[in-house]
Design a protein around this motif. Structure first.
Motif, short mmCIF file in Angstrom:
data_model
loop_
_atom_site.label_atom_id
_atom_site.label_comp_id
_atom_site.label_asym_id
_atom_site.label_seq_id
_atom_site.Cartn_x
_atom_site.Cartn_y
_atom_site.Cartn_z
N GLY A 101 0.83 -1.19 0.00
CA GLY A 101 0.00 0.00 0.00
C GLY A 101 0.86 1.24 0.00
N ARG A 102 0.22 2.37 0.20
CA ARG A 102 0.91 3.65 0.22
C ARG A 102 0.48 4.44 1.44
N PHE A 103 1.30 5.39 1.81
CA PHE A 103 0.90 6.34 2.83
C PHE A 103 0.01 7.39 2.18
N PHE A 104 -1.16 7.60 2.76
CA PHE A 104 -2.00 8.69 2.30
C PHE A 104 -2.99 9.07 3.39
N ALA A 105 -3.52 10.28 3.26
CA ALA A 105 -4.51 10.78 4.21
C ALA A 105 -5.79 11.08 3.47
N MET A 106 -6.90 10.86 4.13
CA MET A 106 -8.19 11.14 3.51
C MET A 106 -9.24 11.40 4.59
N PRO A 107 -10.27 12.16 4.26
CA PRO A 107 -11.37 12.31 5.22
C PRO A 107 -12.06 10.96 5.44
N ASP A 108 -12.52 10.73 6.64
CA ASP A 108 -13.29 9.54 6.95
C ASP A 108 -14.74 9.81 6.52
N ASP A 109 -15.24 9.02 5.59
CA ASP A 109 -16.59 9.30 5.06
C ASP A 109 -17.69 9.07 6.10
N ARG A 110 -17.30 8.53 7.25
CA ARG A 110 -18.30 8.34 8.32
C ARG A 110 -18.45 9.60 9.16
N VAL B 40 -3.47 16.41 7.19
CA VAL B 40 -4.68 16.45 8.02
C VAL B 40 -4.87 17.87 8.56
N LEU B 41 -3.79 18.48 9.06
CA LEU B 41 -3.90 19.84 9.56
C LEU B 41 -4.31 20.80 8.44
N GLN B 42 -3.75 20.62 7.26
CA GLN B 42 -4.14 21.46 6.12
C GLN B 42 -5.63 21.34 5.82
N MET B 43 -6.13 20.13 5.82
CA MET B 43 -7.55 19.92 5.55
C MET B 43 -8.41 20.56 6.63
N LYS B 44 -8.02 20.40 7.87
CA LYS B 44 -8.77 20.98 8.98
C LYS B 44 -8.82 22.50 8.85
#
Length: 221
Positions: free
Chosen positions: A83-92, A119-123
């Protein structure tokens, strides 16, 4: 990188990790690491296993999360062998995020710091889609490289810098479309190194990212 494979902005510092961009199609569940083959976007699926090497309880990861002012309750970690390292919003939940990672007990710290930066950027932006509308992918990616450098210098400066850089494998592409760009190899290394030598006495990582976007990016990139 392999021919015809492009790793795009928000999430990667490792050869199989750390670049990403949320595709601006309104789907907040899109992952923040994406791969394109001949220009065709492909969504990532988080690793299915629930944190097999227990990154959530790793002391170094906890220290980084604290510096980023992220609440542990906002995060979940998923790991798999391939797999790869990645970040994503939790759709839940629009207030939670998933960090997916490739299982490697020796080389997990640097790419995870980069993902946590995203994650901080998204927030701060109000979500992955808002972030991708606010900045082009290259700016997002280089900002995360920069923030990782800041965290290295403030939290892990006793580690060997060269080894740390090798672990994150600051790779990039010399030829990439502007929409998918995440930086040339020299730009990614420069962004990380600029973060390493950031000398502000008080560290607020949200302000660090804002300073990069307002001042550092235009000056150096």
């Amino acid at each position: 990188m392999l021919n015809k494979v492009k790793f795009i902005a928000i999430a990667t510092l490792s050869a199989t990790s750390m670049s990403a961009n949320s595709w601006p199609d309104g789907n907040q569940s899109n992952c923040l690491y994406a791969v394109t083959v001949s220009g065709t976007p492909s969504r990532q699926t988080p690793c299915p296993a629930a944190d097999p090497i227990d990154l959530a309880n790793n002391e170094n990861i906890k220290i980084a999360i604290s510096l980023l002012n992220i609440n542990m309750s906002e995060l979940s970690f998923r790991g798999c062998e391939i797999g790869r390292f990645f970040a994503m919003p939790d759709d839940r939940s629009d207030k939670k995020y998933i960090i997916s990672y490739k299982i490697d007990k020796e080389k997990f710290l640097a790419p995870t710091l980069h993902e946590l930066s995203h994650v901080l950027q998204m927030k701060n932006a109000g979500g992955s889609l808002a972030l991708s509308k606010k900045y082009r992918s290259k700016r997002i990616e280089l900002a995360a490289d920069y923030m990782t450098g800041v965290m290295f210098s403030r939290l892990f400066k006793n580690m060997d810098l060269k080894k740390f850089e090798q672990n994150i494998l600051l790779t990039g592409l010399y030829f990439e479309s502007s929409e998918l760009a995440h930086g040339r190899p020299d730009e990614r290394i420069s962004a990380f190194r600029l973060g390493v030598f950031e000398k502000k006495e008080e560290i607020n990582m949200s302000e660090i990212e804002l300073d990069f976007q307002r001042n550092i990016y235009a000056k150096f990139f």
